[in-house]
Design a protein around this motif. Structure first.
Motif, PDB file in Angstrom:
ATOM      1  N   ALA A  81       7.211   6.068  -9.018  1.00  0.00           N
ATOM      2  CA  ALA A  81       7.960   6.290  -7.768  1.00  0.00           C
ATOM      3  C   ALA A  81       9.195   7.142  -8.035  1.00  0.00           C
ATOM      4  CB  ALA A  81       8.354   4.949  -7.145  1.00  0.00           C
TER       5      ALA A  81
ATOM      6  N   TYR B  67      -1.319 -10.768  -4.666  1.00  0.00           N
ATOM      7  CA  TYR B  67      -0.007 -10.637  -5.314  1.00  0.00           C
ATOM      8  C   TYR B  67       0.170  -9.300  -6.027  1.00  0.00           C
ATOM      9  CZ  TYR B  67       0.075 -15.758  -4.862  1.00  0.00           C
ATOM     10  OH  TYR B  67       0.034 -17.031  -4.404  1.00  0.00           O
ATOM     11  N   THR B  68      -0.773  -8.971  -6.911  1.00  0.00           N
ATOM     12  CA  THR B  68      -0.648  -7.726  -7.666  1.00  0.00           C
ATOM     13  C   THR B  68      -0.683  -6.550  -6.709  1.00  0.00           C
ATOM     14  OG1 THR B  68      -1.710  -8.729  -9.570  1.00  0.00           O
ATOM     15  CG2 THR B  68      -1.624  -6.336  -9.533  1.00  0.00           C
TER      16      THR B  68
ATOM     17  N   LYS C  26      10.135   0.552  -2.521  1.00  0.00           N
ATOM     18  CA  LYS C  26      11.568   0.336  -2.759  1.00  0.00           C
ATOM     19  C   LYS C  26      12.134   1.310  -3.777  1.00  0.00           C
ATOM     20  CE  LYS C  26      11.978  -3.493  -6.052  1.00  0.00           C
ATOM     21  NZ  LYS C  26      12.811  -4.698  -6.159  1.00  0.00           N
ATOM     22  N   MET C  27      11.315   1.723  -4.749  1.00  0.00           N
ATOM     23  CA  MET C  27      11.837   2.666  -5.734  1.00  0.00           C
ATOM     24  C   MET C  27      11.979   4.075  -5.146  1.00  0.00           C
ATOM     25  SD  MET C  27      12.728   0.825  -8.219  1.00  0.00           S
ATOM     26  CE  MET C  27      13.158   1.880  -9.590  1.00  0.00           C
TER      27      MET C  27
ATOM     28  N   THR D 213       4.553   1.386 -11.792  1.00  0.00           N
ATOM     29  CA  THR D 213       4.714   1.760 -10.389  1.00  0.00           C
ATOM     30  C   THR D 213       6.132   2.261 -10.128  1.00  0.00           C
ATOM     31  OG1 THR D 213       3.069   0.107  -9.789  1.00  0.00           O
ATOM     32  CG2 THR D 213       4.473   0.900  -8.027  1.00  0.00           C
TER      33      THR D 213
ATOM     34  N   SER E 171      -3.202   0.715  -8.006  1.00  0.00           N
ATOM     35  CA  SER E 171      -2.088   1.223  -8.796  1.00  0.00           C
ATOM     36  C   SER E 171      -2.210   2.709  -9.099  1.00  0.00           C
ATOM     37  CB  SER E 171      -2.010   0.428 -10.093  1.00  0.00           C
ATOM     38  OG  SER E 171      -1.368   1.176 -11.074  1.00  0.00           O
TER      39      SER E 171
ATOM     40  N   ARG F  82       2.561  -6.074  -4.690  1.00  0.00           N
ATOM     41  CA  ARG F  82       3.664  -5.618  -5.554  1.00  0.00           C
ATOM     42  C   ARG F  82       3.642  -4.105  -5.746  1.00  0.00           C
ATOM     43  NH1 ARG F  82       3.515 -10.659  -8.283  1.00  0.00           N
ATOM     44  NH2 ARG F  82       1.736 -10.117  -9.539  1.00  0.00           N
ATOM     45  N   ILE F  83       2.441  -3.526  -5.752  1.00  0.00           N
ATOM     46  CA  ILE F  83       2.341  -2.080  -5.970  1.00  0.00           C
ATOM     47  C   ILE F  83       2.959  -1.321  -4.804  1.00  0.00           C
ATOM     48  CG2 ILE F  83       0.676  -0.173  -6.169  1.00  0.00           C
ATOM     49  CD1 ILE F  83      -0.935  -2.166  -7.953  1.00  0.00           C
TER      50      ILE F  83
ATOM     51  N   TYR G 212       5.434 -13.467  -0.575  1.00  0.00           N
ATOM     52  CA  TYR G 212       4.214 -14.047  -1.161  1.00  0.00           C
ATOM     53  C   TYR G 212       3.723 -15.247  -0.351  1.00  0.00           C
ATOM     54  CZ  TYR G 212       5.713 -11.488  -5.365  1.00  0.00           C
ATOM     55  OH  TYR G 212       6.099 -10.531  -6.269  1.00  0.00           O
TER      56      TYR G 212
ATOM     57  N   THR H 184       6.848  -2.171  -4.648  1.00  0.00           N
ATOM     58  CA  THR H 184       7.616  -1.529  -5.723  1.00  0.00           C
ATOM     59  C   THR H 184       7.695  -0.018  -5.494  1.00  0.00           C
ATOM     60  OG1 THR H 184       6.885  -3.259  -7.236  1.00  0.00           O
ATOM     61  CG2 THR H 184       7.865  -1.309  -8.238  1.00  0.00           C
ATOM     62  N   THR H 185       6.577   0.573  -5.101  1.00  0.00           N
ATOM     63  CA  THR H 185       6.568   2.005  -4.803  1.00  0.00           C
ATOM     64  C   THR H 185       7.570   2.311  -3.693  1.00  0.00           C
ATOM     65  OG1 THR H 185       4.247   2.209  -5.431  1.00  0.00           O
ATOM     66  CG2 THR H 185       5.125   3.922  -3.992  1.00  0.00           C
TER      67      THR H 185
ATOM     68  N   VAL I 230      11.635  -7.706  -2.098  1.00  0.00           N
ATOM     69  CA  VAL I 230      10.463  -8.290  -2.784  1.00  0.00           C
ATOM     70  C   VAL I 230       9.372  -8.611  -1.772  1.00  0.00           C
ATOM     71  CG1 VAL I 230      11.685  -9.302  -4.763  1.00  0.00           C
ATOM     72  CG2 VAL I 230      11.505 -10.591  -2.635  1.00  0.00           C
ATOM     73  N   PRO I 231       8.148  -8.776  -2.248  1.00  0.00           N
ATOM     74  CA  PRO I 231       7.068  -9.161  -1.334  1.00  0.00           C
ATOM     75  C   PRO I 231       7.296 -10.544  -0.718  1.00  0.00           C
ATOM     76  CG  PRO I 231       6.159  -8.370  -3.414  1.00  0.00           C
ATOM     77  CD  PRO I 231       7.632  -8.543  -3.616  1.00  0.00           C
TER      78      PRO I 231
END
Ligand SMILES: [Zn+2]
Lengths: 365, 254
Positions: A117, B69-70, B80-81, A113, B36, B73-74, B232, B77-78, B229-230
Motif C-alpha cells: 500500500a 479474518y485474513t 488504511k495504509m 499488504t 492478498s 485484514r487485507i 471481527y 490494511t490496504t 481495525v476490522p
C-alpha cells in the motif's frame, strides 16, 4: 503512467542523483511488529519494535490469529514512529522492503499488504525479503563484515547453516529436520513449568546447574550431515522429567537445564565447525533469537579460537526479529535494481533459493 | 477527485472508484484465496484504466467486515495504509451493507448473511422505513455473529410485525450464508423467504460501499488510520478461553 513506469523513473532519478539510499523495512512474520529505516544497507536510523511477547506469554506460545490482529493495530503507528525517529518522510524513501516469508502467513500478510500500500500510494519500489536472509544481514549492520561467510541461524522457527558466497547468494548446508532449536527450548521450558519464551530462562538456569548430572542424547544424524534434529532430545528431557516425577524423585531444574543446553550447544557448535571445514570460510555469523544465548556465545567463541575462525554475533537488540535486518537484506537487491511487483504475496514457507532468483521486476538493464 | 472503496471480507474481492453519485469504475472477482496478491494489482489497473494515479484519490472507504479474518485484514490494511500514506480521509463501512444494498429499493425485509460455519452467520437486518418526509433503507438489527436457531425467531418477529402493519411479509436472504443454509431457511420460512436466483445479487459490491462511504466522509466523518481495525465481531478462541479462565479464577477467589 502506471505504477511500474513511475517506480522505474524514480529509481533512475535516485541512482543518478547518487544520494544515499533510504530503505524502509517492515517485519511482521511472527509476533513482533517492526519498522526501520536503514541508510545504504548499514546505518540504522531507526528500528522500532512493538513486541507482543506479553500477550502471547499468557497463552504459552504464539497464537497466530492473535498475532495477526495485533499487527493490524500496530503497523501504522510503528511505521510512523520509524519514520519520525529517522527524521525522514515517505518522500525521502528509496524503497520499501518487507518480509514475505517464511513465517505465520496471516501475520506476514499484514506487513506485505502494508508495504504494498505504501509502495503503491507513493510510487516507491518494493522489495520482498526472505526472513532468514534478514537474520543473516543483521550481522552486516554492525559493519566490517563481507562475504564469503557461513551463517548459523538459530531461532524459535529456524535452525540452519547457510553458506553465503556473495551478497544476496545463499546455499543451505543444513537445516532442522523437525523442531527448531528455539522451539525445543520453549517446549522443554514448558514441561519444566518455566515461562515462555524458554531460551533466556533455560540459558540463565543452566549457568547454575551441573551439566554432568545427567546426559541427554545428541542427534548427529548421518556421518558428515549438517542437518539438525531436536525432537529426540526434547522427548528425552520430557521423559526424564516424567519418570522422575513418577518415582517421586526431584531433579534439580538447574541441572536439567544445564544438561539440555549442553546437548543443544554441542550439536550446534560441532555442526558449525564441520561446515567451516567443508567451506573453508573464515567468518561465521550467528543470527536469530538463540544468538542471544550466553552459553552459545561463550562456547562457540572458544571453539572458534581453537579452530582458527572468527565468529560474529549481532548486537542482542538485532538478534530477535526486527525490521532493520530486513532493510539491510534488501539493500543488495536495491543496488541491482531488482524489485517486486504489486502482486507480492506472503508465504509460510519460502525457500531462500527461490528468493534470491526472483521473479523480480528488473528495473536496471 | 475520486474515492476508492475496497472490500475483501468475503470470497468476493471488490473495488470501486467514483465520486458522489458518479461511479467511474468497479472490479470484482470471486476467488477462494489469494486476495492478498490480487487486490493491489486490481486497484492499480482500475486506476490506470481511468487514467488516474494513487495521488488523485480523495478518500478511502474500507469494508471493515465482518467476515473472513485474513481476508478482511487485507482490505482494511490496504485501505488504511493508502489513506495514511496519502494523508486522505478513511472510513469503514459494514461489508454486509455491500450485500444488503442490492435490495435497497425493495419493500422486503433484507438479511445479508456471511456463513460462519456450525450453523452460525455474520448477519444484520435492514428494511425501508419512513424517515422524516421520505423513506430510507435502514439497518434495524446490527452486524453480529448469530446462531441461526436463535436468530430465526427474531426474523419471524419482524415478519409478524410487518404482517400486522399490512406490509409485505417476506424476507430476502443474501450471501454465502443464505446459500449454505438454504434448505434450513426454506423449511423454516417457506414462501416468506426469498433467496435470489440471480448471480449478480449474491456478491458484495464495492460500489454500494463507495456511496455509503462518500456520504460519511462528505458529512465530516473520518477514522484514524493509526487505530483503524476490522470489525471481527468475535474474539479469538484462545482469548475467549483465557477470559473465561480469568473470570472463573476471580470468581473462585471471592
Ligand atoms: Zn526470526
Amino acid at each position: 503512467m502506471g505504477w511500474v513506469e513511475q517506480v522505474r523513473q524514480k529509481y533512475r532519478r535516485d541512482r543518478e542523483a547518487g544520494t544515499p539510499s533510504l530503505i524502509l523495512g517492515i517485519e511482521t512474520s511472527c509476533d513482533e511488529t517492526s519498522a526501520a529505516v536503514v541508510r545504504d544497507g548499514q546505518e540504522v536510523l531507526s528500528n522500532v519494535i512493538a513486541s507482543q511477547i506479553e500477550i502471547h506469554q499468557q497463552f504459552g506460545g504464539v497464537v497466530p490469529e492473535v498475532a495477526s490482529r495485533r499487527h493490524v493495530e500496530n503497523v501504522t503507528p510503528v511505521v510512523q514512529q520509524a519514520l519520525d525517529q529517522a527524521n525522514v518522510g515517505l518522500e525521502d524513501l528509496s524503497a520499501v522492503a518487507v518480509t514475505y516469508g517464511p513465517g505465520l502467513v496471516g501475520a506476514l500478510l499484514v506487513g506485505v499488504t502494508a508495504a504494498k500500500a505504501i509502495a503503491f500510494a507513493k510510487s516507491i519500489p518494493l522489495i520482498g525479503v526472505h526472513h532468514i536472509a534478514g537474520h543473516i544481514y543483521a550481522n552486516f549492520l554492525a559493519g566490517g563484515l563481507e562475504p564469503p561467510l557461513l551463517a548459523l541461524v538459530v531461532s524459535g522457527g529456524h535452525t540452519e547453516l547457510v553458506y553465503m558466497p556473495e551478497h544476496g547468494q545463499f546455499e543451505f548446508l543444513g537445516r532442522t529436520r523437525d523442531d527448531a532449536a528455539g522451539e525445543a527450548y520453549d517446549k522443554v521450558a514448558r514441561s519444566m513449568g518455566l515461562s515462555y519464551p524458554g531460551g533466556p530462562v533455560i540459558d540463565k538456569l543452566a549457568r547454575e546447574g551441573d551439566p554432568a548430572k545427567m546426559v541427554f542424547p545428541r542427534a548427529w544424524l548421518e556421518e558428515g550431515s549438517m542437518d539438525f534434529s531436536f525432537s529426540g532430545l526434547k522427548s528425552a528431557v520430557i521423559n526424564t522429567l516424567h519418570n522422575a516425577e513418577q518415582r517421586g524423585e526431584r531433579l534439580e531444574p538447574a541441572d536439567v537445564a544445564a544438561a539440555f543446553q549442553a546437548s543443544v550447544l554441542d550439536v550446534l557448535i560441532e555442526k558449525t565447525v564441520l561446515a567451516v571445514r567443508k567451506t573453508g570460510v573464515v567468518n561465521v555469523a550467528v543470527a536469530g533469537g538463540v544468538a542471544a544465548n550466553r552459553g552459545l556465545r561463550e562456547q562457540l567463541q572458544a571453539r572458534a579460537k581453537q579452530e582458527g575462525f572468527s565468529v560474529l554475533f549481532p548486537p542482542i537488540s538485532l538478534c530477535t526479529d526486527n525490521a532493520a535486518m530486513i532493510a539491510a537484506a534488501a539493500y543488495p537487491f536495491y543496488r541491482k535494481g531488482w524489485f517486486h511487483h504489486l502482486d507480492l504475496n506472503g508465504y509460510a514457507s519460502l525457500p531462500l533459493t527461490e528468493w534470491q532468483e526472483g521473479p523480480f521486476l528488473k528495473l536496471h538493464e | 477527485m475520486p474515492y476508492l472503496a475496497v472490500d475483501t471480507a468475503t470470497q468476493t474481492l471488490t473495488i470501486a472508484v467514483g465520486e458522489r453519485g458518479r461511479l467511474l469504475g468497479e472490479a470484482s472477482v470471486l476467488v477462494k484465496k489469494n486476495h492478498s496478491n490480487r487486490l493491489m494489482p486490481m486497484i492499480e489497473s482500475l486506476l490506470a484504466d481511468l487514467e488516474m494515479e494513487a495521488k488523485d484519490l480523495k478518500g478511502i472507504v474500507a469494508g471493515h467486515g465482518p467476515g473472513s479474518y485474513t481476508g478482511v485484514r487485507i482490505g482494511v490494511t490496504t485501505a488504511k495504509m493508502i489513506a495514511w500514506a496519502l494523508q486522505i480521509p478513511l472510513v469503514g463501512v459494514s461489508s454486509l451493507d455491500g450485500l444488503a444494498d442490492h435490495y435497497r429499493t425493495s419493500d422486503l425485509l433484507v438479511c445479508p448473511m456471511f456463513d460462519a460455519r456450525r450453523q452460525q452467520a455474520y448477519c444484520a437486518l435492514y428494511e425501508r422505513l419512513a424517515v422524516g418526509d421520505g423513506e430510507s433503507f435502514v439497518k434495524i438489527e446490527p452486524d453480529a455473529l448469530r446462531k441461526l436457531d436463535s436468530f430465526y425467531p427474531l426474523v419471524e418477529e419482524y415478519l409478524e410485525q410487518r404482517r400486522r402493519e399490512g406490509r409485505r411479509e417476506q424476507v430476502v436472504f443474501l450471501g454465502d450464508g443464505a446459500e449454505a443454509y438454504k434448505e434450513l431457511i426454506e423449511d423454516r420460512f417457506g414462501k416468506r423467504a426469498v433467496i435470489p436466483e440471480r448471480g449478480a445479487e449474491r456478491l458484495v459490491r464495492a460500489a454500494y460501499l463507495l456511496d455509503a462511504g462518500i456520504a460519511l466522509i462528505e458529512s465530516g466523518h473520518s477514522a484514524a488510520a493509526e487505530t483503524f481495525v476490522p470489525e471481527y465481531l468475535q474474539l479469538v478462541e484462545a482469548e475467549a478461553k483465557l477470559l473465561q479462565r480469568k473470570g472463573s479464577a476471580e470468581g473462585g477467589a471471592e
